[in-house]
Design a protein around this motif. Sequence first.
Motif, PDB file in Angstrom:
ATOM      1  N   GLY A 176      15.098  48.042  52.626  1.00  0.00           N
ATOM      2  CA  GLY A 176      14.122  48.229  51.562  1.00  0.00           C
ATOM      3  C   GLY A 176      14.698  48.149  50.164  1.00  0.00           C
ATOM      4  O   GLY A 176      14.144  48.719  49.223  1.00  0.00           O
ATOM      5  N   LEU A 177      15.808  47.411  49.991  1.00  0.00           N
ATOM      6  CA  LEU A 177      16.456  47.320  48.689  1.00  0.00           C
ATOM      7  C   LEU A 177      15.693  46.374  47.762  1.00  0.00           C
ATOM      8  O   LEU A 177      15.157  45.364  48.202  1.00  0.00           O
ATOM      9  CB  LEU A 177      17.897  46.832  48.847  1.00  0.00           C
ATOM     10  N   ASP A 178      15.678  46.707  46.491  1.00  0.00           N
ATOM     11  CA  ASP A 178      15.068  45.838  45.489  1.00  0.00           C
ATOM     12  C   ASP A 178      15.965  44.617  45.295  1.00  0.00           C
ATOM     13  O   ASP A 178      17.191  44.762  45.128  1.00  0.00           O
ATOM     14  CB  ASP A 178      14.911  46.573  44.168  1.00  0.00           C
ATOM     15  N   PRO A 179      15.405  43.394  45.305  1.00  0.00           N
ATOM     16  CA  PRO A 179      16.243  42.194  45.264  1.00  0.00           C
ATOM     17  C   PRO A 179      17.036  42.013  43.979  1.00  0.00           C
ATOM     18  O   PRO A 179      18.104  41.389  43.986  1.00  0.00           O
ATOM     19  CB  PRO A 179      15.233  41.048  45.438  1.00  0.00           C
ATOM     20  N   VAL A 180      16.538  42.551  42.850  1.00  0.00           N
ATOM     21  CA  VAL A 180      17.229  42.375  41.568  1.00  0.00           C
ATOM     22  C   VAL A 180      18.000  43.627  41.177  1.00  0.00           C
ATOM     23  O   VAL A 180      19.213  43.592  40.946  1.00  0.00           O
ATOM     24  CB  VAL A 180      16.237  41.994  40.452  1.00  0.00           C
ATOM     25  N   VAL A 181      17.288  44.747  41.094  1.00  0.00           N
ATOM     26  CA  VAL A 181      17.898  45.992  40.616  1.00  0.00           C
ATOM     27  C   VAL A 181      19.015  46.457  41.534  1.00  0.00           C
ATOM     28  O   VAL A 181      20.027  47.008  41.067  1.00  0.00           O
ATOM     29  CB  VAL A 181      16.823  47.082  40.484  1.00  0.00           C
ATOM     30  N   GLN A 182      18.876  46.205  42.829  1.00  0.00           N
ATOM     31  CA  GLN A 182      19.877  46.700  43.774  1.00  0.00           C
ATOM     32  C   GLN A 182      20.714  45.567  44.384  1.00  0.00           C
ATOM     33  O   GLN A 182      21.924  45.511  44.185  1.00  0.00           O
ATOM     34  CB  GLN A 182      19.183  47.516  44.871  1.00  0.00           C
ATOM     35  N   VAL A 183      20.099  44.640  45.105  1.00  0.00           N
ATOM     36  CA  VAL A 183      20.881  43.615  45.822  1.00  0.00           C
ATOM     37  C   VAL A 183      21.675  42.749  44.836  1.00  0.00           C
ATOM     38  O   VAL A 183      22.907  42.618  44.951  1.00  0.00           O
ATOM     39  CB  VAL A 183      19.961  42.724  46.689  1.00  0.00           C
ATOM     40  N   PHE A 184      20.986  42.160  43.859  1.00  0.00           N
ATOM     41  CA  PHE A 184      21.670  41.280  42.920  1.00  0.00           C
ATOM     42  C   PHE A 184      22.704  42.043  42.096  1.00  0.00           C
ATOM     43  O   PHE A 184      23.850  41.607  41.936  1.00  0.00           O
ATOM     44  CB  PHE A 184      20.659  40.602  41.996  1.00  0.00           C
ATOM     45  N   THR A 185      22.325  43.181  41.560  1.00  0.00           N
ATOM     46  CA  THR A 185      23.210  43.947  40.686  1.00  0.00           C
ATOM     47  C   THR A 185      24.439  44.436  41.439  1.00  0.00           C
ATOM     48  O   THR A 185      25.576  44.280  40.981  1.00  0.00           O
ATOM     49  CB  THR A 185      22.462  45.143  40.079  1.00  0.00           C
ATOM     50  N   TRP A 186      24.231  45.036  42.596  1.00  0.00           N
ATOM     51  CA  TRP A 186      25.352  45.592  43.352  1.00  0.00           C
ATOM     52  C   TRP A 186      26.308  44.507  43.837  1.00  0.00           C
ATOM     53  O   TRP A 186      27.523  44.597  43.654  1.00  0.00           O
ATOM     54  CB  TRP A 186      24.832  46.381  44.552  1.00  0.00           C
ATOM     55  N   LEU A 187      25.758  43.491  44.460  1.00  0.00           N
ATOM     56  CA  LEU A 187      26.623  42.466  45.053  1.00  0.00           C
ATOM     57  C   LEU A 187      27.343  41.636  43.994  1.00  0.00           C
ATOM     58  O   LEU A 187      28.516  41.292  44.154  1.00  0.00           O
ATOM     59  CB  LEU A 187      25.809  41.560  45.975  1.00  0.00           C
ATOM     60  N   SER A 188      26.658  41.307  42.892  1.00  0.00           N
ATOM     61  CA  SER A 188      27.328  40.525  41.854  1.00  0.00           C
ATOM     62  C   SER A 188      28.390  41.357  41.144  1.00  0.00           C
ATOM     63  O   SER A 188      29.428  40.830  40.716  1.00  0.00           O
ATOM     64  CB  SER A 188      26.309  39.977  40.848  1.00  0.00           C
ATOM     65  N   GLY A 189      28.166  42.671  41.002  1.00  0.00           N
ATOM     66  CA  GLY A 189      29.179  43.538  40.414  1.00  0.00           C
ATOM     67  C   GLY A 189      30.442  43.577  41.244  1.00  0.00           C
ATOM     68  O   GLY A 189      31.561  43.463  40.718  1.00  0.00           O
ATOM     69  N   LEU A 190      30.285  43.704  42.549  1.00  0.00           N
ATOM     70  CA  LEU A 190      31.440  43.707  43.448  1.00  0.00           C
ATOM     71  C   LEU A 190      32.183  42.374  43.380  1.00  0.00           C
ATOM     72  O   LEU A 190      33.418  42.325  43.307  1.00  0.00           O
ATOM     73  CB  LEU A 190      30.974  43.994  44.875  1.00  0.00           C
ATOM     74  N   ALA A 191      31.437  41.279  43.385  1.00  0.00           N
ATOM     75  CA  ALA A 191      32.053  39.951  43.345  1.00  0.00           C
ATOM     76  C   ALA A 191      32.811  39.723  42.039  1.00  0.00           C
ATOM     77  O   ALA A 191      33.875  39.092  42.031  1.00  0.00           O
ATOM     78  CB  ALA A 191      30.992  38.873  43.539  1.00  0.00           C
ATOM     79  N   THR A 192      32.268  40.220  40.935  1.00  0.00           N
ATOM     80  CA  THR A 192      32.935  40.049  39.645  1.00  0.00           C
ATOM     81  C   THR A 192      34.319  40.688  39.654  1.00  0.00           C
ATOM     82  O   THR A 192      35.304  40.085  39.215  1.00  0.00           O
ATOM     83  CB  THR A 192      32.084  40.670  38.523  1.00  0.00           C
ATOM     84  N   VAL A 193      34.412  41.900  40.171  1.00  0.00           N
ATOM     85  CA  VAL A 193      35.709  42.575  40.268  1.00  0.00           C
ATOM     86  C   VAL A 193      36.660  41.786  41.153  1.00  0.00           C
ATOM     87  O   VAL A 193      37.822  41.547  40.798  1.00  0.00           O
ATOM     88  CB  VAL A 193      35.540  44.005  40.832  1.00  0.00           C
ATOM     89  N   GLY A 194      36.171  41.352  42.313  1.00  0.00           N
ATOM     90  CA  GLY A 194      37.028  40.645  43.259  1.00  0.00           C
ATOM     91  C   GLY A 194      37.576  39.343  42.704  1.00  0.00           C
ATOM     92  O   GLY A 194      38.776  39.052  42.838  1.00  0.00           O
ATOM     93  N   ILE A 195      36.747  38.559  42.040  1.00  0.00           N
ATOM     94  CA  ILE A 195      37.191  37.244  41.576  1.00  0.00           C
ATOM     95  C   ILE A 195      38.115  37.369  40.364  1.00  0.00           C
ATOM     96  O   ILE A 195      39.107  36.638  40.250  1.00  0.00           O
ATOM     97  CB  ILE A 195      35.975  36.348  41.289  1.00  0.00           C
ATOM     98  N   ILE A 196      37.843  38.308  39.466  1.00  0.00           N
ATOM     99  CA  ILE A 196      38.771  38.519  38.349  1.00  0.00           C
ATOM    100  C   ILE A 196      40.117  39.009  38.868  1.00  0.00           C
ATOM    101  O   ILE A 196      41.178  38.586  38.393  1.00  0.00           O
ATOM    102  CB  ILE A 196      38.182  39.501  37.320  1.00  0.00           C
ATOM    103  N   ALA A 197      40.095  39.887  39.868  1.00  0.00           N
ATOM    104  CA  ALA A 197      41.348  40.365  40.469  1.00  0.00           C
ATOM    105  C   ALA A 197      42.121  39.213  41.104  1.00  0.00           C
ATOM    106  O   ALA A 197      43.358  39.152  41.013  1.00  0.00           O
ATOM    107  CB  ALA A 197      41.051  41.450  41.504  1.00  0.00           C
ATOM    108  N   LEU A 198      41.431  38.291  41.732  1.00  0.00           N
ATOM    109  CA  LEU A 198      42.094  37.136  42.342  1.00  0.00           C
ATOM    110  C   LEU A 198      42.741  36.247  41.282  1.00  0.00           C
ATOM    111  O   LEU A 198      43.846  35.729  41.484  1.00  0.00           O
ATOM    112  CB  LEU A 198      41.086  36.330  43.165  1.00  0.00           C
ATOM    113  N   MET A 199      42.063  36.047  40.163  1.00  0.00           N
ATOM    114  CA  MET A 199      42.649  35.252  39.088  1.00  0.00           C
ATOM    115  C   MET A 199      43.890  35.934  38.528  1.00  0.00           C
ATOM    116  O   MET A 199      44.895  35.277  38.210  1.00  0.00           O
ATOM    117  CB  MET A 199      41.616  34.994  37.987  1.00  0.00           C
ATOM    118  N   LEU A 200      43.850  37.252  38.414  1.00  0.00           N
ATOM    119  CA  LEU A 200      45.008  37.996  37.924  1.00  0.00           C
ATOM    120  C   LEU A 200      46.182  37.845  38.889  1.00  0.00           C
ATOM    121  O   LEU A 200      47.328  37.602  38.468  1.00  0.00           O
ATOM    122  CB  LEU A 200      44.630  39.465  37.738  1.00  0.00           C
TER     123      LEU A 200
END
Length: 492
Positions: free
Chosen positions: A373-397
């Motif tokens: 029952g997660l909201d597609p923008v407020v929860q799914v998009f926000t949570w998953l894109s936030g996690l991905a942002t950390v992971g990809i910046i860490a990989l570049m580092l």
Amino acid sequence: MATTSAPSGAPALVPDGRAERLTGRLGVGSIVFMVVAAAAPLTVVAGSVPIGIANGNGAAYPAMYAVAAVVLALFAVGFTAMTRHVPNAGAFYSYVGVGLGRSAGLGSAFVALTSYVTVQGAVYAYLGYATGELVSSWVGLALPWWAWALAGVAVCGWLGYRHIELSGRVLGVLLLAEIAIVLVLDAAVVLRGGADGAGLSTALVEPSQLLSGAPAFGLMFAVAGFIGFEATAVFRDEARTPERTIPLATYVALAAIGVFYTLSAWAVVSAYGDEEAVAVAASDPGAMVANAAQRYLGTAASDVLQVLLLTSLLAAVLSFHNVLARYVFSLARAQVLPAVAGASHAHHGSPHVASLATSLVGAALLVICAAAGLDPVVQVFTWLSGLATVGIIALMLLTCIAVIVFFRRTRADRRAWHTLVAPALGLVGLGGALALVVVNLPLLMGGSVVLGVGAGVLLLAALAAGWVLAAARPAAAAELLLTPRAEGAPQI
């Protein structure tokens, strides 16, 4: 054309010695389309720019894209210098493995998989929501967001199963359309001299404006807008003369994204004027760009922009799908994932099994989110894109560190700027960006400290899994141990 795989039990070989390979003749343009599409230019301009203006440094926020482009250009110098020395389409994991060792390489592979799975899921969810809203308002057909999202999975799965050049052509058309509408809006704003002809914004070059508000927060959002440009190396096997094509495509993609974002964000601010732009971004960020298009280009252009926002999301998720499928394919060939995923299609020369697996994982993630029952923008998009942002910046580092260590150890390239100075400066910039993202991770995860900590723990666990697998399976990614390290290797 694929041939029979190596016999079971055969020793692991470097990628160029393996039988299963992807095929293609991608040039610089096609690869640039792939990675720029992943950055989702229209989605960033219509979605992230208003948020950056409201929560970052206000009318000066467009300058943050130029700063981010410079930081990432420094990263790209070392990244591309190492391309010739990493004859593998595994991108981040290969670079980190060659520079820092097999365990670190495997750990970065799991971080990459986690990051691209989550960013793919985030974009699918947003695509499903945006499609549902537009269709419902235009024709009255109301379907749940996840139905449209799963339709997007099916489209990407079909294109991903076929030859990469088909995806390249589709992405090219969609990307040109979304860029065109934004550039037309930019031109209209400039030709009319900004809001009510009062002049164009100069905030992005005024030091007092640059340092106002929360510039660190603005820089964090700006760096996140570039995610996807770094994936050029994933298409190594399908590129013409990859030693030249991959570096050139990386620089072209980065320059194109940086100029486009800076120019377009400046035009959005100028369309309203500095003070009104900040007020509108804070009160109605979702409609800011569409309303600007209606004001300067008319209702029809605003409607076209809303449709192209959907195609921008589709192009982005197709690009992420292709990147993720090639990660899975590369890791399967390296005996990290099941060998069946390392098969290439006899006719299309595509990672068809890996593509199907990627589609199934994406669909499963969406079904889980919908069932919860997660909201597609407020929860799914926000949570998953936030996690991905950390992971990809860490990989570049990690890649920056790997570049420095590799060239200091091997002396394979003696150019100080390419192998030490630029990567070190990029490391400082990316380290600062990563620190900003980690500190603000709860905000990116919907304001939840628990989710923010959980995301960090998940990524650390994925990284640590590399050391566990390296110890448990000596054959996994053994090609990283066979990469030439002799002094005097040819330079790019």
